[in-house]
Design a protein around this motif. Sequence first.
Motif, PDB file in Angstrom:
ATOM      1  N   GLY A  55       0.806  -1.211   0.000  1.00 16.45           N
ATOM      2  CA  GLY A  55       0.000   0.000   0.000  1.00 16.45           C
ATOM      3  C   GLY A  55       0.836   1.256   0.000  1.00 16.45           C
ATOM      4  N   ALA A  56       0.145   2.372  -0.098  1.00 17.47           N
ATOM      5  CA  ALA A  56       0.818   3.656  -0.244  1.00 17.47           C
ATOM      6  C   ALA A  56       1.520   4.097   1.027  1.00 17.47           C
ATOM      7  N   ILE A  57       0.951   3.817   2.204  1.00 15.49           N
ATOM      8  CA  ILE A  57       1.579   4.283   3.439  1.00 15.49           C
ATOM      9  C   ILE A  57       2.906   3.568   3.693  1.00 15.49           C
ATOM     10  N   PRO A  58       2.995   2.223   3.598  1.00 20.87           N
ATOM     11  CA  PRO A  58       4.311   1.602   3.727  1.00 20.87           C
ATOM     12  C   PRO A  58       5.321   2.126   2.720  1.00 20.87           C
ATOM     13  N   ASP A  59       4.883   2.315   1.470  1.00 19.43           N
ATOM     14  CA  ASP A  59       5.806   2.846   0.459  1.00 19.43           C
ATOM     15  C   ASP A  59       6.247   4.271   0.808  1.00 19.43           C
ATOM     16  N   ALA A  60       5.312   5.076   1.340  1.00 16.01           N
ATOM     17  CA  ALA A  60       5.660   6.439   1.744  1.00 16.01           C
ATOM     18  C   ALA A  60       6.673   6.418   2.883  1.00 16.01           C
ATOM     19  N   ALA A  61       6.516   5.482   3.814  1.00 15.18           N
ATOM     20  CA  ALA A  61       7.480   5.372   4.911  1.00 15.18           C
ATOM     21  C   ALA A  61       8.858   4.989   4.385  1.00 15.18           C
ATOM     22  N   LEU A  62       8.895   4.041   3.459  1.00 13.15           N
ATOM     23  CA  LEU A  62      10.177   3.616   2.901  1.00 13.15           C
ATOM     24  C   LEU A  62      10.891   4.764   2.197  1.00 13.15           C
ATOM     25  N   GLN A  63      10.147   5.636   1.564  1.00 17.82           N
ATOM     26  CA  GLN A  63      10.745   6.758   0.847  1.00 17.82           C
ATOM     27  C   GLN A  63      11.462   7.741   1.773  1.00 17.82           C
ATOM     28  N   THR A  64      11.162   7.693   3.058  1.00 13.33           N
ATOM     29  CA  THR A  64      11.796   8.605   4.019  1.00 13.33           C
ATOM     30  C   THR A  64      13.078   8.031   4.614  1.00 13.33           C
ATOM     31  N   LEU A  65      13.447   6.821   4.230  1.00 16.64           N
ATOM     32  CA  LEU A  65      14.531   6.106   4.919  1.00 16.64           C
ATOM     33  C   LEU A  65      15.842   6.093   4.150  1.00 16.64           C
ATOM     34  N   ASP A  84      14.285   0.413  -4.298  1.00 17.21           N
ATOM     35  CA  ASP A  84      15.169   1.585  -4.324  1.00 17.21           C
ATOM     36  C   ASP A  84      16.127   1.581  -3.144  1.00 17.21           C
ATOM     37  N   LEU A  85      15.644   1.141  -1.969  1.00 12.39           N
ATOM     38  CA  LEU A  85      16.504   1.145  -0.787  1.00 12.39           C
ATOM     39  C   LEU A  85      17.575   0.063  -0.874  1.00 12.39           C
ATOM     40  N   VAL A  86      17.279  -1.042  -1.517  1.00  8.92           N
ATOM     41  CA  VAL A  86      18.316  -2.049  -1.755  1.00  8.92           C
ATOM     42  C   VAL A  86      19.371  -1.486  -2.692  1.00  8.92           C
ATOM     43  N   GLU A  87      18.928  -0.849  -3.759  1.00  4.83           N
ATOM     44  CA  GLU A  87      19.875  -0.309  -4.746  1.00  4.83           C
ATOM     45  C   GLU A  87      20.711   0.825  -4.183  1.00  4.83           C
ATOM     46  N   ARG A  88      20.180   1.548  -3.191  1.00  3.61           N
ATOM     47  CA  ARG A  88      20.936   2.626  -2.536  1.00  3.61           C
ATOM     48  C   ARG A  88      21.866   2.107  -1.444  1.00  3.61           C
ATOM     49  N   GLY A  89      21.771   0.817  -1.125  1.00  6.93           N
ATOM     50  CA  GLY A  89      22.595   0.257  -0.056  1.00  6.93           C
ATOM     51  C   GLY A  89      22.038   0.502   1.326  1.00  6.93           C
ATOM     52  N   VAL A  90      20.774   0.891   1.416  1.00  8.66           N
ATOM     53  CA  VAL A  90      20.133   1.127   2.718  1.00  8.66           C
ATOM     54  C   VAL A  90      19.665  -0.187   3.322  1.00  8.66           C
ATOM     55  N   ILE A  91      18.986  -1.013   2.522  1.00  8.01           N
ATOM     56  CA  ILE A  91      18.571  -2.343   2.977  1.00  8.01           C
ATOM     57  C   ILE A  91      19.682  -3.325   2.622  1.00  8.01           C
ATOM     58  N   THR A  92      20.353  -3.813   3.668  1.00  7.35           N
ATOM     59  CA  THR A  92      21.439  -4.774   3.491  1.00  7.35           C
ATOM     60  C   THR A  92      21.225  -6.040   4.326  1.00  7.35           C
ATOM     61  N   GLY A  93      20.443  -5.906   5.405  1.00  8.03           N
ATOM     62  CA  GLY A  93      20.263  -7.038   6.312  1.00  8.03           C
ATOM     63  C   GLY A  93      21.494  -7.365   7.113  1.00  8.03           C
ATOM     64  N   ALA A  94      22.480  -6.466   7.129  1.00 14.41           N
ATOM     65  CA  ALA A  94      23.773  -6.771   7.751  1.00 14.41           C
ATOM     66  C   ALA A  94      23.696  -6.909   9.260  1.00 14.41           C
ATOM     67  N   ARG A  95      22.655  -6.334   9.888  1.00 14.74           N
ATOM     68  CA  ARG A  95      22.558  -6.401  11.348  1.00 14.74           C
ATOM     69  C   ARG A  95      21.439  -7.328  11.823  1.00 14.74           C
ATOM     70  N   LYS A  96      20.852  -8.084  10.923  1.00 14.07           N
ATOM     71  CA  LYS A  96      19.773  -8.984  11.307  1.00 14.07           C
ATOM     72  C   LYS A  96      20.284 -10.099  12.222  1.00 14.07           C
ATOM     73  N   THR A  97      19.473 -10.453  13.186  1.00  8.10           N
ATOM     74  CA  THR A  97      19.820 -11.541  14.099  1.00  8.10           C
ATOM     75  C   THR A  97      19.729 -12.883  13.394  1.00  8.10           C
ATOM     76  N   ARG A  98      18.726 -13.040  12.539  1.00 10.03           N
ATOM     77  CA  ARG A  98      18.542 -14.258  11.759  1.00 10.03           C
ATOM     78  C   ARG A  98      18.567 -13.909  10.274  1.00 10.03           C
ATOM     79  N   ASP A  99      18.943 -14.867   9.463  1.00  9.81           N
ATOM     80  CA  ASP A  99      18.948 -14.674   8.003  1.00  9.81           C
ATOM     81  C   ASP A  99      19.698 -13.398   7.621  1.00  9.81           C
ATOM     82  N   ARG A 100      20.858 -13.251   8.190  1.00 10.58           N
ATOM     83  CA  ARG A 100      21.653 -12.042   7.944  1.00 10.58           C
ATOM     84  C   ARG A 100      21.972 -11.889   6.457  1.00 10.58           C
ATOM     85  N   GLY A 101      21.763 -10.669   5.983  1.00  8.97           N
ATOM     86  CA  GLY A 101      22.027 -10.380   4.578  1.00  8.97           C
ATOM     87  C   GLY A 101      20.924 -10.804   3.633  1.00  8.97           C
ATOM     88  N   LYS A 102      19.815 -11.317   4.193  1.00 11.13           N
ATOM     89  CA  LYS A 102      18.725 -11.808   3.361  1.00 11.13           C
ATOM     90  C   LYS A 102      17.437 -11.033   3.642  1.00 11.13           C
TER      91      LYS A 102
END
Length: 288
Positions: A55-65, A84-102
């Motif tokens: 939906g639009a609200i989750p997408d709007a939130a992502l645009q602010t990050l 877009d956030l993956v391509e910008r290097g914002v979403i990396t999953g590098a600090r996830k407790t499980r499934d790191r990087g995924k």
Amino acid sequence: YGHSFVHVSRLDYAVKWEGPLYDVKGEPPDETQRVIGRYVGELIEDGATLQLGIGAIPDAALQTLTDRRDLGIHSEMFSDGVIDLVERGVITGARKTRDRGKMVACFLMGSRRLMDFIDDNPMVKMYPVTYTNDPQIVRQFDHFVSVNSALQVDLTGQVCAESIGTLQYSGVGGQMDFMRGAALAPHGRAILALSATARAPKTSAGTPPSKYALTPVDGQISRIVPTLMPGAAVTTTRAHVQYVVTEYGTALLLGLSLAERARSLINIAAPQFREQLERAAYDLHLFS
């Protein structure tokens, strides 16, 4: 990747299809949704793991990050807003407790761009809902942020996200799974985001009006209400609600008395309904 493979021996019949994939092209957020998205974004810190719906609200939130670092995704589903956030290097999953990087999900819905993004992408792992939505899994993420929506929130914090009175509007979905899991996470945040008003219906769809129903103003009704509509389902109990966000601000209900909850929710309701809500709060003995 993940558990998304089915061995051919488990299939009774298979039909080859060479037509276009089914896709959903979302509408861009409007100004109200962008404001709500900004408030939601303020609650998301570097390193957080996110659950976001469609939906639009989750997408709007992502645009602010775009200035965040090392965000992760563990969600029942995700859509185009993450790309877009993956391509910008914002979403990396590098600090996830499980499934790191995924990026973990149970299903996906979006445009052809999303389908191309996930195609043979080892960063995306698909798992059964028994894994993605398990609160005992969700609670293991240190900074887990769950963002869900609602149709109505009453002055005590009860949430209806699936019916309009007795009329079933949608399924329950994973809202309660993620709200609970986020609440149990060490630094988790459970967020409900909704616009403060909706278009007034022409009929009541067979549901009798509540004694405390608010009078529509300029063809709009408030989604912050004194009580839920008669027969409405309680999707999330008031005991499990933390943050409620509208275009008028953020209310943190955790640990508040009923009177404090009512006051906080009135403060983020549309201004034209606040006087009616305050009178109803006295009638309901929330204010003395």
